[in-house]
Each structure stands twice: as C-alpha cells, then as structure tokens.
Scaffold this motif. Structure first.
Motif, PDB file in Angstrom:
ATOM      1  N   ARG A  45       3.982  14.637   3.405  1.00 41.27           N
ATOM      2  CA  ARG A  45       4.333  14.280   2.738  1.00 41.27           C
ATOM      3  C   ARG A  45       3.859  12.515   2.821  1.00 41.27           C
ATOM      4  O   ARG A  45       3.042  12.190   1.626  1.00 41.27           O
ATOM      5  N   MET A  80     -10.492   0.703  -1.771  1.00 41.27           N
ATOM      6  CA  MET A  80     -10.995   1.983  -3.130  1.00 41.27           C
ATOM      7  C   MET A  80     -12.634   1.514  -3.997  1.00 41.27           C
ATOM      8  O   MET A  80     -13.338   2.932  -3.809  1.00 41.27           O
ATOM      9  N   PHE A 106       3.395   7.376  -5.754  1.00 46.45           N
ATOM     10  CA  PHE A 106       1.890   6.848  -7.077  1.00 46.45           C
ATOM     11  C   PHE A 106       3.123   7.447  -7.608  1.00 46.45           C
ATOM     12  O   PHE A 106       3.187   6.812  -9.961  1.00 46.45           O
ATOM     13  N   TYR A 158       7.076  18.466  -1.458  1.00 43.73           N
ATOM     14  CA  TYR A 158       6.950  17.483  -2.775  1.00 43.73           C
ATOM     15  C   TYR A 158       5.581  16.787  -2.351  1.00 43.73           C
ATOM     16  O   TYR A 158       4.978  16.810  -1.294  1.00 43.73           O
ATOM     17  N   PRO A 166       2.518  13.683  -4.094  1.00 42.91           N
ATOM     18  CA  PRO A 166       2.132  13.537  -5.030  1.00 42.91           C
ATOM     19  C   PRO A 166       1.442  14.199  -6.293  1.00 42.91           C
ATOM     20  O   PRO A 166       0.750  13.327  -7.651  1.00 42.91           O
ATOM     21  N   PHE A 167       0.406  14.955  -5.591  1.00 45.42           N
ATOM     22  CA  PHE A 167      -0.377  15.777  -6.931  1.00 45.42           C
ATOM     23  C   PHE A 167      -0.177  16.808  -7.076  1.00 45.42           C
ATOM     24  O   PHE A 167      -1.450  17.446  -7.549  1.00 45.42           O
ATOM     25  N   ASN A 170     -12.375  15.479  -3.043  1.00 49.32           N
ATOM     26  CA  ASN A 170     -11.637  16.377  -1.434  1.00 49.32           C
ATOM     27  C   ASN A 170     -11.444  17.534  -1.589  1.00 49.32           C
ATOM     28  O   ASN A 170     -11.534  18.227  -1.093  1.00 49.32           O
ATOM     29  N   GLN A 171     -10.562  17.765  -2.334  1.00 50.85           N
ATOM     30  CA  GLN A 171     -10.327  19.333  -2.801  1.00 50.85           C
ATOM     31  C   GLN A 171     -11.260  20.084  -2.754  1.00 50.85           C
ATOM     32  O   GLN A 171     -11.280  21.215  -3.403  1.00 50.85           O
ATOM     33  N   LEU A 214       0.205  12.541   2.165  1.00 53.48           N
ATOM     34  CA  LEU A 214      -0.611  12.323   0.590  1.00 53.48           C
ATOM     35  C   LEU A 214      -0.060  11.206   0.228  1.00 53.48           C
ATOM     36  O   LEU A 214      -1.030  10.506  -0.841  1.00 53.48           O
ATOM     37  N   GLU A 215       1.110  10.854   0.745  1.00 55.96           N
ATOM     38  CA  GLU A 215       1.097   9.662  -0.627  1.00 55.96           C
ATOM     39  C   GLU A 215       1.279   8.237  -0.491  1.00 55.96           C
ATOM     40  O   GLU A 215       0.630   7.195  -0.767  1.00 55.96           O
ATOM     41  N   ASN A 216       0.049   8.860   1.229  1.00 53.83           N
ATOM     42  CA  ASN A 216      -1.210   7.085   1.385  1.00 53.83           C
ATOM     43  C   ASN A 216      -2.215   7.447   1.008  1.00 53.83           C
ATOM     44  O   ASN A 216      -2.937   7.185   2.212  1.00 53.83           O
ATOM     45  N   LEU A 217      -2.502   8.599   0.417  1.00 54.75           N
ATOM     46  CA  LEU A 217      -3.836   9.327   1.043  1.00 54.75           C
ATOM     47  C   LEU A 217      -5.348   8.507   0.939  1.00 54.75           C
ATOM     48  O   LEU A 217      -6.363   8.191   1.746  1.00 54.75           O
ATOM     49  N   ASP A 218      -4.739   6.459   0.247  1.00 53.79           N
ATOM     50  CA  ASP A 218      -5.518   6.040   0.254  1.00 53.79           C
ATOM     51  C   ASP A 218      -6.061   5.425   1.325  1.00 53.79           C
ATOM     52  O   ASP A 218      -7.312   5.113   1.776  1.00 53.79           O
ATOM     53  N   VAL A 219      -4.382   4.853   1.823  1.00 54.25           N
ATOM     54  CA  VAL A 219      -4.988   5.105   3.022  1.00 54.25           C
ATOM     55  C   VAL A 219      -5.815   5.753   4.481  1.00 54.25           C
ATOM     56  O   VAL A 219      -6.799   5.449   4.870  1.00 54.25           O
ATOM     57  N   VAL A 279      -5.953  18.384   3.405  1.00 51.94           N
ATOM     58  CA  VAL A 279      -5.108  16.995   2.687  1.00 51.94           C
ATOM     59  C   VAL A 279      -6.360  16.405   3.133  1.00 51.94           C
ATOM     60  O   VAL A 279      -6.323  15.703   1.712  1.00 51.94           O
ATOM     61  N   ALA A 280      -7.090  16.150   3.591  1.00 50.60           N
ATOM     62  CA  ALA A 280      -8.521  14.999   3.565  1.00 50.60           C
ATOM     63  C   ALA A 280      -9.567  15.995   4.724  1.00 50.60           C
ATOM     64  O   ALA A 280      -8.650  15.393   5.833  1.00 50.60           O
ATOM     65  N   MET A 305       0.518  -1.349  -0.158  1.00 52.76           N
ATOM     66  CA  MET A 305      -0.221   0.180   0.225  1.00 52.76           C
ATOM     67  C   MET A 305       0.810   1.143  -0.024  1.00 52.76           C
ATOM     68  O   MET A 305       0.277   2.309   0.005  1.00 52.76           O
ATOM     69  N   THR A 329      -7.759   6.798  -6.696  1.00 51.69           N
ATOM     70  CA  THR A 329      -7.438   7.685  -4.941  1.00 51.69           C
ATOM     71  C   THR A 329      -7.269   9.042  -5.835  1.00 51.69           C
ATOM     72  O   THR A 329      -7.656  10.275  -4.963  1.00 51.69           O
TER      73      THR A 329
END
Lengths: 887, 184
Positions: free
Chosen positions: B117, A89, A5, A18, A20-21, A58-59, B120-125, B27-28, A1, A51
C-alpha cells in the motif's frame, strides 16, 4: 512526496486491498492529462497524473501512436513549471514514451537548457534523457556539453554523462571516441561510481587496441582504484589481458597474477569473489595458483548470506569439473550445505561432492543423499540422478550401491519426469556396465509391478524384450511380464504380449511355455491385445514345439521399420478395403516433419527408449537421403553441395519460405522450405513457379509440389533444373509461390471443401560461383601449396577500389569465392595496411583449389589485391580468376 | 526501448528489476533486456519466477536462484517481493549489492514502512528510485543514501521550491500533511 493520490478514500484504512489505482482507466487518465495544458500549472496534480500514466505503462498498457504523441506534446508543456519534483517525473515519462525523431525536436531546446542549468539534478537528468532519445545528428551539437559534464565536479552529472557515453558508443562510436581525454581524467575521480563508469567507458573505447588495454591495466593495477565496482571491472580486464598474453610468456610466472591474488584480501566481498572466480578461470591454472582462491571460496561456504554461499559453491562446482583434487579440501563444508534451506545451493553442493568424491566416499555420500532426497523438489532430484549416473560410470565397481540407491528412490513417490530420469539412468547403467545388467533388470521388473505411468511401463517392457532373452536365466522375467497381462490397462497388456513373443522367439527352450501364455491372451477384452497374440502365435509357428525361430521371423519381430510411422498411418487411413491388399512398399519414405497435432496421435508405439524423434534434415547426409527418396531426382548422381538456407520472405510475413540450393554435376535442385503462419488457412498443392529467363543455361526438368501445408508445420516443395555438366553456370531466378488456399475453422480445425487459387511473390534467388565451391580446409597450407606445385598456377593483380578497411575487402573476396579460410588468416588485425589470406576448397568435379590472397592499402582507401591460385586443373585456376574478375 | 548492448562485453549488466506483490502482480517492473520482447513474455517470466520463489524465506537475507539460465536474486518484505535478474555469468554479489541499494533507498524514502500500500501510494518514489539505480541495464548507483538523496529533491533544494510555492499551495500541502498524520 508522500501524499495519497485520491483524497476521497478516507476510510481506506479498513480495506486490506486498498490501492490508489483501483479502477484506473486509460481513457480517464488521458483526459486528466489535459491539466498539463493549464495556464496555471498545479505541479502536484501534474506529478500525480504522470505517475498514473507510468503506472498504466508499467502494467503493460500500450498507448496508440496518436495517444502517445498527444501525451508527449502535453508533457513538453510542463517544462514551463520550475517545480523540481515535477521536472523529475517529466524526465522519466519522456524516456518511457520514447518519442520519435520528429517529436524529439520539440523537447531538444528545453533539455539543452537544462543541460547547462546550474542545478545539478537538471544537468544530470537532462543528459540522460537527451542521450537516450537523440539520434546522431543532434549529438554533435551537444558534444561540447557532454565533454564538460564528464569532468563535472558533481559526481552525479559526471556519471550521467559517462553512462550515456557507454550507450552512445554502440551507435555513434566515432564521436564518443573523441572524449577519451576527458574520460581518462574521470578515471582518476575521487567519486567511486564516476571511476567505475569512466573505467567501463574507457575500456570500451579502447577494447580493440590490445596495447592500450594492456597499458590501462598495468597502470591501474598499481592501486589507484577505490570503488569496488571499478575494481571488479579491473579484475575482468586483467584476466582478459592475461588470457591474450598467456601464449607469449613461457617463463611460468603469469603477469598480473599477483594483482589478482592481492584482490583476494580486498575488503569488499564482491571484489574478493570476482578475483577468486577470475583465478579459477585462468587458462591452465596451476594448483599453486588455485589454492588461495579456493581458500577464500571455502570461507564463503559457511557465510550466513545465501548469495555468498551460492556464488562460492557454484564456482567450486565448476572448478570440480577440471580440478577435482583442488576442491576436496572443501568437502566438509560442502557436506553441511546438503541440508541448506536454499535448494539451489544444496543441489550444487551435492553435485560438486559427487564430482570430487573418490571411490571410498561414495557409500557415505549416498547415505547422506538418501536422507536429503525426500525433501527436495523433483527438478533438483533429476540433477542429482544425473550426477549419480555419471559417478556410476566413473566408478563401475560401485554399481551395486548406486544401483540400490536408484532402485530405492524408484520405489518412492515422485512425478513422471523424475521417475523417467531414474529409469533412463538404470537403462544406461545396464547398457554400459555388464555386471549391473541382471540386478538392474530385476529392479525394473519390480518397478513395473507397481507403476502408475503407462509410458514407463511400456518402455520398460520393450527394453526387457531386448535385454531379457540375452541374460543367463531368461525365465525369471516371464512372471513379471505375464503379471502385466492380468493387471494392467490395454496399452501395457499389448506391450507385455509383444515382450513375451520376443522371449519366445529368442529363447527356444521357453517357446512351449510362452505359447501357453500367448494362447490365454487370445481371450483378452481388448482388440489390440488379441490381434497381437494371434499375430505372434502365427509367426512363431502354431505347434509350440521347441524349434529354432526363422531369421525372417526374427527380422519381422525385431527389425526396425524403415518407414516413417506418420506416413504409414496416413497410408493406412487412406486405404480402402478392396480386392487388392495393402502394399507396404507404396508408403512414401519421404521424411515429413510431424505436425504437432499428429505427434499426439494415440495408438502409436514409440520406437525406442528415449530415442530422439526424427528431426528436420539439416546436414548434407540428410539432404542427400531426402533427395534420393524422391524418384524424380534419384538419377541426378552424387550431391555435390547444399547451400545454407536463403530466406525468400521477410520475417513475420504470412508465409515464410527459404530455399536450399542443391548442386549436382548436371543439375540444380531448389528445395523450398515453406511455413504457413496463418492458423485460419490450409494451403494445398503448393508449388513454386520459377522464372529462369535470367539464367539462360538452366532448363526446368521437374517440380514436386507439396500436397498440403497446414498451419505451423513446415513442408517442402522442389524444383529441379538441368544445366550443362561440370559448368559453373550462374543466373538469377524469380520465384512465385502458387497454391490453393482453404479456410480453416479455428474452433474445430477442419478445412472447408472449396479452395481459392492464390499466388504470393517471393524474392529472387541467385546461383553464384561460390555455390560450386565446397569449403574444405587443409591443416597445413604451406605443405599443400608446395605439393600442388606451380604447374597450374595463375597469378594476377586486381584493384578492389575504395573500401572501408582491409577486413571488409578480405571478407568480400572470401564470400565471393565461398572457400574455407585457413590458419585463421580471415582475421585482419585492426589498423594493418597489408594482409595475406589463405583459402582452400574443392571445386565442382572434385578439383582441389588453393588460393593465396595478398591485400594492400594503396593510397587513402584503395585496396589492391594479388591473387595466386593453384589447383589440380589449370582450367579451374582460370575459372577462379574469372570469378574474381567478374565479381 | 533501445537495444540491450551491454551483454557482449565484460561490463556488469542488469536484465530487469521487478517489484511484485504477494500475489505476483506488478507493483513496478523495469526491463532492460530484449530477452522478453512482449508484455506476455514478461508476465510469463514474472509468473513462473514468482511461483518458483514463493515458498522461500527471503526476508532476513536476500536469496538467490538460477532461473531460465539467469541469476535471480530476491528479497521479500511484508507483502512485497523484490527481484533483480542478471546473466548467468554475472557476479552474484554485485547483483545483490544493486538490489540491496535499491531496497534500502526505498526503505529510506518510505521511512521504513515498506508494504504494497505504501509503495503504491508513493509509486512516484519507487519509479524514481529504480530510475536512479540502473540506466538501460548499466548500474548507475548502488549506495542507498545517494539514491535516496537524488530522489528527495525537495530536501536537496528546499529553498528554491519553497520560494516558488504560493502561500495557498504551501497551506494546502501543510493541511494535507496534517490530516495524514492525524489519520495514522
């Protein structure tokens, strides 16, 4: 997991920002979503795309209908993959997309398959998703599975079904109610959360059945609840039962109190607190009952956890309002909270102390607060100021130290709102505590010597002008006031001139000296200041001798202006210099709600210190005043009744219009309240064209157009009808809004010169029999009924036809008659098969009417009613029967 | 979004869960109440709440405040700000328990490195954790291990997924895992 990305950003370790989006775009992601249609699905890649979609949603990004449908259909393809992570998901995104009914069908079979799967995770999530998106029709198909799921041995599945049941109960109560056996079984579950969810659902199913709730509570309080959350629920339900049964037991011992007290020794803090709070909120709680609860809350006060301290101090703060004595024991702990890092806690502690403090502790408390005031935010300071104000009113003897405190903090740094709160408090203390007046006024005088807020300075000057002359030695204030004329800006100088004049008018001995000062003001650089000085010198008499000021002069200086300032300002602007002088009587007195822009208009002097602005008329008095101010309606006599506003437009249309029906003896006036919701438009000459062809007894006699209706500032237009005197004429009226519309340039706010005539269809409006009835209650219906006597009684029976239940029938009749239900008889106990309802009212012509309604259910759903009317006039009694017969 | 119908009865209800970064950006977030009907209303709420709580020290213990007649409990870690909102007559400790459950579950899943960071990299979690904590305002689970367990599906049902992975997929994920550990 945990894979990143985007693999290409290998050097992202160096970048602090940084993400990922970074640079993500909706269009690109929607393109990417095409991978969902691939024959060979790549679960990991699909998960990443989902995702990204979730991230966009979400934004706050929105998908168009087409985009959402496309994504949804693509997502449904992913049910082919058997990858658990991806499926997880998929469930989340389906819930986020909230598909429409015809789309739901596409996933129904997939979800139903998952619901019966062997994998627990599938079952639990499929239930949640399906119940979230389904409508009632599908529910009957899956009901069997849901019932099974409630008693599933996997707690996650059971919880999912129970929570879904709680949500579904709002939309499909009759189905969910059939599950009570299963839910009951789940209440006994060993899994903590299952028990919690089951209890919540079971209570909601039975909440209208008092006996069942009582039984539920008494069986569970014997101790089979394990989960702290469920225990909290049980405490809430228990206090509900206590509340409802309190009136029945007079013996003194409260049922279930022992249970609540026992919960104070629970191991979970959440439960302890819930129980303590429940005890403090019991009706008529005794100090013996209160003590154990206060003790545990006191322990919480010294906890290391802010949440715990906050919860405790907030509850104690509430207790202090009704039982200050009970909280006194906590005062020492409370005092240490004054310096709490969390300012919400500190403020609550202070205000609690101020409530529980006795006269002797005030001084000590004030000392502590003084040290604390400097390091809290202004908004908290205001709360403290308000608490001090009420404390001072409670202990008037302490006014000296409290007033000193207020004046000290007045000298310190602070924002406008804070300073205003202090000034307001001092003003209130001066008004309510005569002994505090002189010192309070001097504090205010000192404050304006160094005050940066023009508004506060002028307000205080105005207040000084009213209160100062009434003190024992008015002359000592003159210096402070005259200093303003030297040192301040024009607005304050003008205010000071007015105040000086008031001293001159009220205190005859000061008049010669005031004259000297006012004459100096004649050389001021500002027009307004000079004008005021000239005006006052002339009205007070130019000789400056010690003479008494005339009554009319006093009235001119101190009397209130009975004309809305906005109207006066507009009339003055419209006045063109000519031979004819401006006549103040020509200013309309009609109250018009001030548009926002005009509120900010400069040069307008506020009428009083903190006085409320003229609001829209809402009560019948205000309506009456408003109608009387319109000459066309002045001779209609006394206003009998004004209805509640009836909306004539749907919500969120271009123009919002509602109507108030004003009933007079021989006339009806419709008041149309219009709001223009289009910023780019200005409406002028707004009228309502009323077609009364379906209201034969009404004849239009007058209409009063609204001259202009700018954006977002409501205005009224009126139409009046004549009707036969004393007759409860009814009818239907269709309405059409007619106006001239002008384009407004949004940047400048200026309207174009030429307008276009336009019309806007409004909904129909009805005058019904209930409009002629005033809701007037009687305190003792039986007495009133007996004293009215049976002379003018009329009794008859009616069949009301099939009804959903008794309550609906009762409400329908009450609304039809428009009368006041008495003694709470409008409430029909659930499941009852007969009911008596008592109504009272005053019919047009000031005729008192009493009504006794007896309802019974006849056959399966047929409702029958016996109507007995007593009134002072048998004709009126007959009319009531006619209303019911024709309704 | 379906209506928020829990507030009328005595059932504890969560109005929203927010995870913001150190500048107040999302972020969420997840809203369960209609109190903030539009995205701009939500953003305004987040902005003023963030400004109000920014200076407090909510790092060791969760802090609390009343904001717009709502109870808000918040906890900060690194550059992340966690918030939970409930009605003003809600049991404060109960809300705190929910927030702590979510927080600990995320910590477990992200192996204790919680920052923006990593989040965001594990946003699915993160999304899955929020999904498992509250369902339309109703508290679903508060135990961190249980939440984390439900989110960690691979571990729960490892055999099933492994057998379905093709060899090349397994290799790819192994390679990726290796590069990741090397890069750290």
């Amino acid at each position: 997991m945990a894979q990143p990305f985007l693999k290409k950003d290998d050097d992202h370790d160096d970048e602090a920002d940084y993400s990922p989006f970074l640079g993500i775009e909706k269009g690109a992601v929607l393109q990417e979503a095409r991978v969902f249609n691939d024959h060979q699905l790549d679960p990991r890649r699909c998960s990443q795309v989902i995702t990204k979609l979730l991230y966009l949603l979400n934004q706050g990004e929105t998908f168009t209908k087409v985009e959402a449908t496309e994504v949804f259909f693509a997502v449904t393809k992913l049910f082919q993959s058997r990858d658990l992570g991806l499926r997880r998901m998929v469930y989340v995104i389906i819930k986020e997309l909230s598909p429409s009914a015809d789309e739901v069908i596409i996933v129904t079979s997939s979800l139903m398959k998952d619901m019966t799967s062997k994998t627990d995770m599938y079952r639990a999530n499929a239930i949640r998703v399906l119940c979230r998106i389904t409508d009632g029709t599908l529910l009957t198909q899956i009901e069997r599975y849901l019932k099974q799921a409630i008693v599933d041995k996997n707690p996650v599945v059971a919880s999912a079904a129970l929570v879904s049941g709680i949500h579904l109960l709002q939309t499909n109560p009759e189905i969910v109610k059939r599950w009570s056996n299963e839910v009951q079984e789940a209440v006994q579950s060993r899994a903590a959360l299952v028990q919690f969810h089951a209890l919540a659902l079971l209570h909601q199913i039975r909440q209208n059945d008092r006996l069942a709730v009582n039984k539920l509570v008494s069986s569970l309080t014997k101790g089979s609840v394990r989960s702290p959350l469920a225990q909290c629920l049980l405490i809430r339900y228990t206090s509900q039962v206590i509340r409802e049964s309190a009136s029945n037991t007079q013996t003194g011992d409260r049922p279930f109190y022992d249970f609540l007290e026992g919960c104070l020794r629970h191991k979970a803090e959440m439960v302890i607190f819930e129980a303590a709070r429940a005890i403090t909120e019991l009706n008529g709680v005794t100090s013996r009952e209160l003590t154990p609860a206060i003790t545990v809350l006191q322990l919480f006060l010294s906890s290391t956890k802010p949440v715990l301290r906050f919860a405790a101090v907030r509850t104690l703060n509430k207790v202090a309002m009704t039982h200050p004595i009970a909280v006194i024991n906590c005062n020492i702990d409370m005092e240490s909270l004054i310096s709490d890092q969390n300012r919400s806690i500190a403020t609550l502690a202070i205000t609690t102390l101020l409530k529980t403090g006795n006269e002797s502790s005030v001084d000590r408390l004030m000392k502590q607060i003084t040290t604390f005031m400097s390091d809290i935010a202004d908004e908290f300071k205001i709360v403290v100021i308000e608490a001090i104000r009420s404390l001072c009113l409670k202990f008037p003897l302490k006014h000296r130290s409290l007033m000193n405190f207020l004046s000290n903090i007045l000298r310190e740094e602070g924002g406008f709102e804070y300073k205003k709160a202090i000034v307001d408090s001092i003003v209130i203390l001066i008004r309510d505590i005569p002994e505090a007046k002189e010192s309070g006024l001097l504090h205010l005088c000192e404050f304006i010597e160094d005050c940066e807020f023009t508004y506060l300075s002028t307000q205080i000057l105005h207040f000084l002008g009213i209160e100062g002359p009434k003190t024992s030695d008015p002359s000592k204030y003159i210096r402070y006031i005259y200093n303003r004329v030297h040192l301040e800006n024009a607005t304050v100088r003008a205010g000071a001139v007015s105040t000086l004049a008031k001293f001159g008018a009220m205190v005859d001995s000061l008049k010669p000296r005031i004259f000297v000062l006012l004459r100096r003001c004649l050389f001021d650089t500002d027009d307004e200041v000079r004008d005021r000085a000239t005006l006052y010198l002339n009205t007070l008499g130019t000789d400056g001798a010690v003479v008494e000021t005339g009554e009319d002069v006093k009235e001119f200086l101190f009397g209130s202006l009975d004309i809305p300032l906005v109207n006066l300002e507009r009339s003055l602007k419209n006045y063109e210099p000519s031979e004819e002088s401006f006549d103040i009587n020509s200013v309309p007195k009609e109250v018009k709600i001030q548009p926002l822009a005009e509120k900010k208009a400069p040069g307008k002097k506020p009428t009083g210190l903190g006085g409320p602005p003229p609001g829209p008329p809402s009560t019948i008095d205000a309506y009456e005043k408003l109608l009387l101010s319109i000459p066309e309606f002045a001779n209609f006599g006394k206003l009998f009744k004004s209805s509640a506003p009836v909306e004539l437009t749907e919500a969120e249309t271009e123009y919002a219009v509602n109507v108030v029906k004003h009933i007079f003896d021989g006339h009806v006036v419709f008041q149309y309240n219009c709001t223009n919701t289009i910023p780019e438009q200005l409406l002028e000459n707004v009228t309502v064209i009323v077609d009364a062809s379906e209201a034969e007894e009404f004849a239009e006699v007058a209409s009063k157009p609204l001259r202009s209706l700018p954006y977002d500032s409501p205005g009224q237009t009126f139409v009046a009808f004549e009707k036969p005197e004393g007759v409860p004429a009814v009818g239907k009226f269709s309405n059409m809004l007619r106006f001239i519309v002008k384009e407004v340039d949004p940047s400048t706010g200026e309207a174009e010169d030429d307008g276009v005539e336009d019309e806007y269809q409004l909904e129909e409006l009805e005058v019904v029999a209930a409009d002629y009835m005033l809701k007037v209650g009687v305190s003792n219906f039986r007495n009133a009924w007996e004293s009215m006597g049976p002379d003018c009684e009329r009794v008859d029976e009616y069949g009301l036809g099939p009804r959903e239940n008794l309550a609906e029938a009762v409400n329908a009749v009450i609304n039809l008659l428009g009368m006041q239900p008495c003694e709470g008889t409008e409430v029909v106990p659930s499941n009852s098969r007969s009911h008596t309802c008592l109504l009272s009212g005053v019919y047009i012509g000031n005729v008192k009417v009493l009504v006794r309604l007896q309802f019974g259910i006849d056959g399966p759903k047929d409702v029958a009613m016996k109507l007995a009317v007593r009134s002072e006039d048998e004709a009126v009694s007959d009319v009531i029967h006619e209303i019911v017969a024709s309704g | 979004m379906s209506g928020f119908c829990l507030s009328g009865n005595s059932c504890p209800a969560v109005k929203n869960i927010l995870i913001l970064d150190s500048e107040g950006k999302r972020v969420a977030v997840k809203y369960y109440s209609d109190e903030w009907p539009t995205n701009s209303a939500k953003l305004a709420f987040e902005k003023s709440l963030f400004g109000r709580t920014l200076k407090s020290n909510a790092r060791t213990e969760a802090e609390i405040t009343i904001f717009d007649s709502n109870i808000v409990i918040y906890k900060f870690v690194q550059d992340l700000h966690f918030f939970i909102t409930g009605g003003d007559d809600e049991n404060e400790l109960l809300l705190a328990t929910v927030l702590q459950g979510l927080f600990d579950a995320i910590a477990l899943r992200l192996r204790n490195t919680i920052d923006k960071r990593e989040a965001l990299e594990n946003l699915d979690v993160i999304f899955l954790c929020i999904d498992e904590v509250v369902d339309q305002g109703m508290i679903l689970e508060t135990d961190a291990n249980a939440i984390a367990g439900k989110v960690a599906i691979q571990n729960m049902d490892a055999s099933a997924t492994l057998s379905e992975q093709t060899i090349s997929q397994a290799l790819a994920s192994a390679r990726e895992h290796l590069t990741k550990t090397l890069l750290k």
